[in-house]
Design an enzyme around this catalytic site. Structure first.
Site, PDB file in Angstrom:
ATOM      1  CB  CYS A 346      -0.923  -0.019   1.195  1.00 54.87           C
ATOM      2  SG  CYS A 346      -1.860  -1.526   1.237  1.00 54.87           S
ATOM      3  CE1 TYR A 375      24.774  -3.206  -0.984  1.00 54.49           C
ATOM      4  CE2 TYR A 375      25.239  -3.197  -3.344  1.00 54.49           C
ATOM      5  CZ  TYR A 375      25.679  -3.106  -2.037  1.00 54.49           C
ATOM      6  OH  TYR A 375      27.010  -2.920  -1.772  1.00 54.49           O
TER       7      TYR A 375
HETATM    8  C1  LIG Z   1      29.134  -0.880   0.329  1.00 52.59           C
HETATM    9  C2  LIG Z   1      30.592  -0.985   0.500  1.00 52.59           C
HETATM   10  C3  LIG Z   1      31.354  -1.730  -0.407  1.00 52.59           C
HETATM   11  C4  LIG Z   1      30.770  -2.439  -1.593  1.00 52.59           C
HETATM   12  O1  LIG Z   1      30.191  -1.562  -2.504  1.00 52.59           O
HETATM   13  P1  LIG Z   1      29.725  -2.108  -3.943  1.00 52.59           P
HETATM   14  O2  LIG Z   1      29.181  -0.918  -4.595  1.00 52.59           O
HETATM   15  O3  LIG Z   1      28.680  -3.134  -3.681  1.00 52.59           O
HETATM   16  O4  LIG Z   1      30.911  -2.658  -4.617  1.00 52.59           O
HETATM   17  C5  LIG Z   1      32.706  -1.826  -0.184  1.00 52.59           C
HETATM   18  N1  LIG Z   1      33.296  -1.214   0.872  1.00 52.59           N
HETATM   19  C6  LIG Z   1      32.596  -0.486   1.763  1.00 52.59           C
HETATM   20  C7  LIG Z   1      33.299   0.161   2.884  1.00 52.59           C
HETATM   21  C8  LIG Z   1      31.222  -0.341   1.606  1.00 52.59           C
HETATM   22  O5  LIG Z   1      30.531   0.399   2.474  1.00 52.59           O
END
Ligand SMILES: *Cc1c(COP(=O)(O)O)cnc(C)c1O
Length: 435
Positions: A346, A375
Site C-alpha cells: 500500500c 542489495y
Molecule cells: C558498500 C561498501 C562496499 C561495496 O560496494 P559495492 O558498490 O557493492 O561494490 C565496499 N566497501 C565499503 C566500505 C562499503 O561500504
C-alpha cells in the site's frame, strides 16, 4: 555473460528452467547463478593478478552464507560492516585473517568480536572510534591492525544515497585532518596503524572519481610516510558499477578499473585491499515473480505482481532500474506496450517500473527482475507482514534453497501482547461512537 538465458523459449538459470524453480519453491523468490558469481570473481581477480591485492567480497551486497561461501571457495576474503556480517562470513568459512571490518558505527561488542576473530584489519572512521577501539583492544589484550578511512571529498557521480566520498557524507575522516589523526593513532598502545582506506560510493559508472580519489590518496601516503607512519595497506573500497540495462554508456570493466589503480598508486609499494560487492553478485541474481492481475487503469495499464518493494526496495529507494523479462520468451515480432509493473504493497512507491515496454502478459505469467543479486534479498523487510522470500542457488543443473521462505507464523511468533492487555475484553470491544 550472466547465465540467465532463454533456451527452448524458456528463461533458464544456468541449466535449470526458472519455471521449475518457481513451481517447486513458489514465487516470489530470488534465484542466483553460481556460474555468474564465479565468473565475475574470476574476471575481477584476473584484472588485479599483477598487483599485490586481496579481494574481500563486500558481504552487505548479499550476505547469504551460501553466496559468501561460493566466493570464499574461490579465494575471496570478506568485507563486513556489522557483528552479524562478521558471523556470516565466519560461518561461510572465510578465515578471520581474510576479513576486513568496516563501518561508521561499530559498537564495543562488535570491536571485541572482530579482534577475537583475528580479522585482517579494522577500518576506523573517526577519532572517537579510534579511542574506543584502543580501549577495547587494550582491555582484551589485543593490538588492533587499523586502516583509517579517509574521506577524499570527491563526487562519485552516483545516486546521492549511495555516494559516500563527499565531505558532507558521514564516512571517514577529512583528508585534511589525516596528519593529526594518524599522529594520535600512532600514540595509542592498542592500535597498530597499517594503512589507509577509501570508499567513495556505489554503482560508479565512471572511473574519473576513482582517479581523483586515488591521486589524493597518493599525496596522503607521501605525507603520512614523511611523518614517519608505516603505510603498507591501501584499502580501495568497492563501488564498481554494473549494467542494469538502462545505461547509455558501457560501465567500466574491472580491467579498466585495475588500470586506474595501477597508474595512480601501483608504484607505492603497498598491498591493496579491494572490496567489490555489487560487481560480483548483482547480475548473478533475479527476482522471480508471478503476475497476479493486469489492471487497465483510466490512463495506464498496471501489471500487478506478487513481489513488492519489501522484497526488492531498490526501485522505491533509489529510483533504480531493473530490466524485467518474461520467463516464457515471446515469439519474435511480438508487439510490446508500455505498462507499470507494481507490487501489492500500500504505497505508490511500490512500483518496479513505469511506462515499461513489455510484451503482453496475463495473470499467472512469470516475470524475472534482473540484476537483483546485490542489495535485493539483504534489504528486504516484512513490511505489510509479508514474509521474507526464499533464496535459491543454482549450479549447473542443480538448485538448492539456501534460505526458505519465512512464514507468517515466524513473524507473529516473535511478537508479544504485553501483560496489561491480556484478557482485556474491553480493549478488544468495538469502540462505540466517535473516537
Ligand atoms: C558498500 C561498501 C562496499 C561495496 O560496494 P559495492 O558498490 O557493492 O561494490 C565496499 N566497501 C565499503 C566500505 C562499503 O561500504
Amino acid at each position: 555473460m550472466d547465465h540467465f538465458l532463454y533456451r527452448r523459449n524458456r528463461l533458464h538459470a544456468e541449466d535449470v528452467p526458472l519455471e521449475i524453480i518457481a513451481e517447486r519453491v513458489k514465487t516470489p523468490l530470488y534465484v542466483y547463478a553460481t556460474a555468474t558469481i564465479e565468473r565475475h570473481y574470476q574476471v575481477f581477480a584476473e584484472a588485479f593478478a599483477d598487483l599485490p591485492a586481496t579481494i574481500c567480497y563486500a558481504v552487505k551486497a548479499n550476505s547469504n552464507i551460501a553466496v559468501i561461501r561460493t566466493l570464499a571457495r574461490m579465494g575471496a576474503g570478506a568485507d563486513v560492516v556489522s557483528g552479524g556480517e562478521l558471523r556470516a562470513a565466519l560461518a561461510a568459512g572465510v578465515p578471520g585473517e581474510r576479513i576486513v571490518y568496516s563501518g561508521v558505527g561499530k559498537t564495543a561488542d562488535e570491536m571485541a568480536a572482530a579482534l577475537r576473530a583475528g580479522v585482517m584489519q579494522i577500518n576506523v572512521e573517526s577519532e572517537p572510534e579510534l579511542e574506543a577501539l584502543d580501549a577495547v583492544a587494550r582491555s582484551t589484550g589485543h593490538r588492533a591492525r587499523v586502516a583509517i578511512r579517509i574521506n577524499p571529498d570527491v563526487d562519485a557521480n552516483t545516486h546521492a544515497k549511495i555516494s559516500t566520498g563527499r565531505s558532507e557524507n558521514k564516512f571517514g575522516i577529512e583528508w585534511t585532518g589525516a596528519h593529526r589523526v594518524y599522529a594520535r593513532a600512532a600514540a595509542m598502545p592498542g592500535i597498530a596503524v597499517i594503512g589507509a582506506a577509501v570508499h567513495i560510493g556505489s554503482q560508479l559508472t565512471d572511473l574519473a572519481p576513482y582517479r581523483t580519489a586515488f591521486q589524493r590518496l597518493r599525496d596522503l601516503v607521501a605525507m603520512l610516510r614523511a611523518d614517519g607512519h608505516r603505510i603498507d595497506v591501501l584499502d580501495l573500497g568497492g563501488g564498481l558499477g554494473i549494467p542494469y540495462g538502462s545505461e547509455n554508456a558501457p560501465v567500466p570493466t574491472p580491467a579498466a578499473y585495475a588500470e586506474v589503480v595501477r597508474s595512480a598508486i601501483g608504484d607505492l609499494d603497498c598491498r591493496f585491499v579491494l572490496e567489490p560487492g555489487r560487481m560480483l553478485v548483482g547480475n548473478a541474481g533475479v527476482l522471480l515473480t508471478r503476475v497476479l492481475y493486469v489492471k487497465e487503469g483510466a490512463t495506464r495499464t498496471f501489471v500487478v505482481v506478487d513481489a513488492a518493494m519489501n522484497d526488492l526496495v531498490r526501485p522505491a529507494m533509489y529510483g533504480a532500474y531493473h530490466a524485467i523479462v518474461p520467463v516464457a520468451e515471446p515469439p519474435a515480432g511480438t508487439l510490446v506496450r508500455e505498462v507499470d509493473v507494481v507490487g501489492p504493497v500500500c504505497e505508490t512507491s511500490d512500483t518496479f517500473a513505469t511506462d515499461r515496454p513489455l510484451p503482453p502478459v496475463v495473470a499467472g505469467d512469470l516475470l524475472a527482475l534482473r540484476g537483483a543479486g546485490a542489495y535485493g534479498a539483504v534489504m528486504a523487510s516484512t513490511y505489510n507482514v509479508r514474509p521474507l522470500v526464499p533464496e535459491v542457488l543454482v549450479s549447473g543443473d542443480r538448485f538448492a534453497v539456501i534460505r526458505p521462505r519465512l512464514s507468517v507464523e515466524d513473524i507473529l511468533g516473535r511478537e508479544r501482547i504485553p501483560g496489561w492487555m491480556r484478557d482485556d475484553e474491553r480493549a478488544l470491544a468495538p469502540a462505540g461512537g466517535e473516537p
